[in-house]
Design an enzyme around this catalytic site. Structure first.
Site, PDB file in Angstrom:
ATOM      1  CE1 TYR A  79     -22.351  26.451  47.089  1.00 59.74           C
ATOM      2  CE2 TYR A  79     -22.956  25.390  45.019  1.00 59.74           C
ATOM      3  CZ  TYR A  79     -23.054  25.473  46.393  1.00 59.74           C
ATOM      4  OH  TYR A  79     -23.833  24.577  47.055  1.00 59.74           O
ATOM      5  NE  ARG A 114     -18.731  28.301  50.280  1.00 64.10           N
ATOM      6  CZ  ARG A 114     -19.816  27.515  50.254  1.00 64.10           C
ATOM      7  NH1 ARG A 114     -19.719  26.249  50.590  1.00 64.10           N
ATOM      8  NH2 ARG A 114     -21.001  28.002  49.930  1.00 64.10           N
ATOM      9  CG  PHE A 124      -3.643   7.075   9.857  1.00 63.70           C
ATOM     10  CD1 PHE A 124      -5.015   7.169   9.943  1.00 63.70           C
ATOM     11  CD2 PHE A 124      -3.095   5.975   9.210  1.00 63.70           C
ATOM     12  CE1 PHE A 124      -5.839   6.200   9.394  1.00 63.70           C
ATOM     13  CE2 PHE A 124      -3.916   5.006   8.658  1.00 63.70           C
ATOM     14  CZ  PHE A 124      -5.295   5.113   8.749  1.00 63.70           C
ATOM     15  CE1 TYR A 162      -3.484   2.770   0.629  1.00 65.89           C
ATOM     16  CE2 TYR A 162      -2.020   3.491   2.398  1.00 65.89           C
ATOM     17  CZ  TYR A 162      -3.103   3.728   1.561  1.00 65.89           C
ATOM     18  OH  TYR A 162      -3.784   4.903   1.647  1.00 65.89           O
ATOM     19  CD  GLU A 178      -9.252   8.173   4.374  1.00 67.80           C
ATOM     20  OE1 GLU A 178      -9.727   9.319   4.552  1.00 67.80           O
ATOM     21  OE2 GLU A 178      -8.177   7.962   3.798  1.00 67.80           O
ATOM     22  CG  ASN A 231      -0.996   8.466   6.352  1.00 71.01           C
ATOM     23  OD1 ASN A 231      -1.585   8.380   7.417  1.00 71.01           O
ATOM     24  ND2 ASN A 231      -1.389   7.848   5.246  1.00 71.01           N
ATOM     25  CG  HIS A 246      -4.203  13.960  -0.629  1.00 74.39           C
ATOM     26  ND1 HIS A 246      -4.429  13.377  -1.854  1.00 74.39           N
ATOM     27  CD2 HIS A 246      -4.537  13.025   0.306  1.00 74.39           C
ATOM     28  CE1 HIS A 246      -4.862  12.135  -1.666  1.00 74.39           C
ATOM     29  NE2 HIS A 246      -4.941  11.900  -0.370  1.00 74.39           N
TER      30      HIS A 246
END
Length: 511
Positions: free
Chosen positions: A282, A285, A330, A53, A416, A196, A83
């Protein structure tokens, strides 16, 4: 300063030094050796013809598409170009520099199968202060930060854009030429190795960790100043009350606040007053319970980021026994969860600060301070609208605290099919922290005004330091002034180191 990248990784301090301090970067001899050994394994695969791959196949949903040997370099270049598909405003320079250094770190670990020249190319960009133009939208934290890293990688090819000194977009080819650098030619696997990884979200998380640590300490300071101005009690912060609920962050925050309230004539003035409230609200405190929980959250996030800093984040990875295996390392879930968690914590630190501001400004609850801290309320509105601003920021932080990491959207033809949204989680965390800076600035200004109105009583050393830091630009109680620039300067006091340094010079280091 020089940051030397070793095969064992780098430190958070190294990332900050390069991202914010423009430290130079170099590769150690051991790093070059580790990368060369890893590359030799990929070269053997190339000659053997085995399908692997990203080396001899396409990517994502095209993983089963075989690529002819003569087109494998072309494949890597095409990957980067396709990309680099982000859109929107450019990411801040410090984020991009952190991202590039972290990609160098991952390649340097010798599990990516790339030539040392690839890591050196990124180092050259850093050392020549060439910052790729990385659009804010594009990453799903799926196969890491694919689009943002591709916008970094394409600059190595002499394509794409870089961020000019004036913030303008400049041609990468022009920037490389001006720096005397030549574009790189990618070999098999190298384009994939450049993009990646989780480096964008990790870089933002490391920057956020540093910012949050400072802001959480400053939150103790502004809380103590507000409590002092409202004639609050120091008793809830006694160490014996926190040892019986042993959350470490809570104990640290309570110790800070208790120490910050000492040696104060304002505190002395009401300590034995029988009319004094038995219990404070609150927001006063419980300050250490909230800020302390945020500190403990920060400690968890530090652990996650520390693990990622020594992780090999790539796909596929080259093992020392010669195997090349696909991984899911990844995936950004660990970082996405951590960023979302820290955003929630930081938002609550800001929310409780705003409640103290509201109390300081309310004549029915501020223990004899004038309405909205104005000595001439009616004609003047004092800090009324500063609290409006704080309330609006709290509301925005609540929206930003909705977790990004549960909002997966499938991509790449369902290859994906579960993504982390870690980039979005880290990006909005930085916005929450920026907003927290503003909220603490409003509390600082309000508390200082309250301390000034307690005159002639002398405040604590911390109070005196705060008044000295704020008075030059905010003045004292009086007629209304244009408030926006005052708030901007108060933000700078919160974000900067000077006030904390002055307080620590008087009291010792804050936790």
């Amino acid at each position: 300063m020089i940051v030397t990248v070793q095969p064992t990784g780098i430190t958070p301090a190294d990332v900050l030094a390069v991202a914010r301090g423009d430290a130079r970067v170099e590769l150690s001899a051991a790093t070059v050796e580790a990368m060369a050994a890893s590359r030799a394994i990929v070269d053997d695969i190339e000659t053997s013809g085995r399908p692997v791959y990203g080396v001899s196949t396409g990517f994502g949903a095209l993983a089963n598409t075989s690529i002819a040997p003569q087109r494998r370099a072309e494949l890597q270049h095409a990957l980067i170009r396709s990309h680099a598909a982000g859109i929107g405003a450019p990411m801040p320079r410090e984020v991009v520099r952190a991202m590039m250094l972290l990609r160098v770190r991952s390649l340097a670990m010798g599990r990516s199968g790339v030539r040392p020249v690839l890591a050196q190319g990124l180092v050259d960009l850093l050392n020549h202060e060439i910052t790729p133009w990385v659009p804010e939208h594009g990453s799903l934290g799926a196969s890491g930060d694919l689009a943002p890293l591709a916008h970094c990688a394409i600059v190595l090819l002499g394509e794409g854009w870089v961020l000019g000194k004036d913030g303008a977009r400049v041609s990468a080819a022009e920037a490389l030429h001006a720096a005397g650098l030549r574009p790189l030619e990618l070999a098999a696997k190298e384009g994939l190795a450049l993009i990646n990884g989780t480096d964008g979200m990790l870089g933002m998380l490391l920057l956020a960790i540093s910012d949050a640590a400072h802001l959480f300490a400053m939150a103790d300071v502004t809380a103590a100043l507000a409590i002092e101005a409202m004639l609050g009690s120091e008793r809830p912060f006694l160490p014996e009350l926190h040892s019986i609920r042993p959350h470490p962050g809570q104990a640290a925050s309570a110790a800070n606040i208790h120490r910050l309230l000492q040696d104060s004539r304002i505190m002395d003035s009401h300590r034995d007053d029988l009319a004094h409230a038995v219990q404070d609200a609150y927001s006063m405190r419980c300050a250490p319970q909230v800020a302390g929980a945020a500190r403990d959250t920060l400690d968890f996030v530090r652990v996650v980021a520390g693990r990622e800093l020594v992780s090999v984040v790539d796909n596929p990875v080259v093992l020392t026994d010669g195997r090349v295996e696909s991984t899911g390392n990844f995936h950004g879930a660990p970082l996405g969860f951590a960023a979302d968690y820290l955003a929630i914590a930081a938002a609550e630190v800001g929310a409780i600060a705003e409640r103290r501001v509201d109390r300081l400004l309310d004549v029915t609850r501020s223990r004899e301070l004038p309405p909205f801290l104005s000595p001439d309320a009616g004609v003047n509105s004092g800090l009324m609208i500063a609290q409006y601003t704080a309330a609006g920021i709290v509301a925005e932080n609540r929206r930003l605290s909705s977790p990004a990491s549960v909002d997966s959207l499938p991509t790449s033809g369902m290859q994906e099919d579960h993504v982390s949204m870690g980039w979005a989680a880290a990006k909005k965390l930085r916005t929450v922290l920026d907003n927290l800076t503003s909220l603490l600035a409003v509390e600082l200004l309000s508390a200082v005004r309250g301390l000034q109105l307690r005159s002639p009583l002398i405040p604590s050393p911390a109070g005196r330091a705060a008044v000295a830091a704020v008075s030059p630009f905010a003045g004292g109680p009086g007629p209304d002034v244009f408030l926006a620039p005052v708030l901007e300067q108060a933000r700078a006091v919160i974000a900067g180191p000077a006030l904390r340094a002055d307080i620590e010079a008087a009291l010792g280091p804050l936790s």
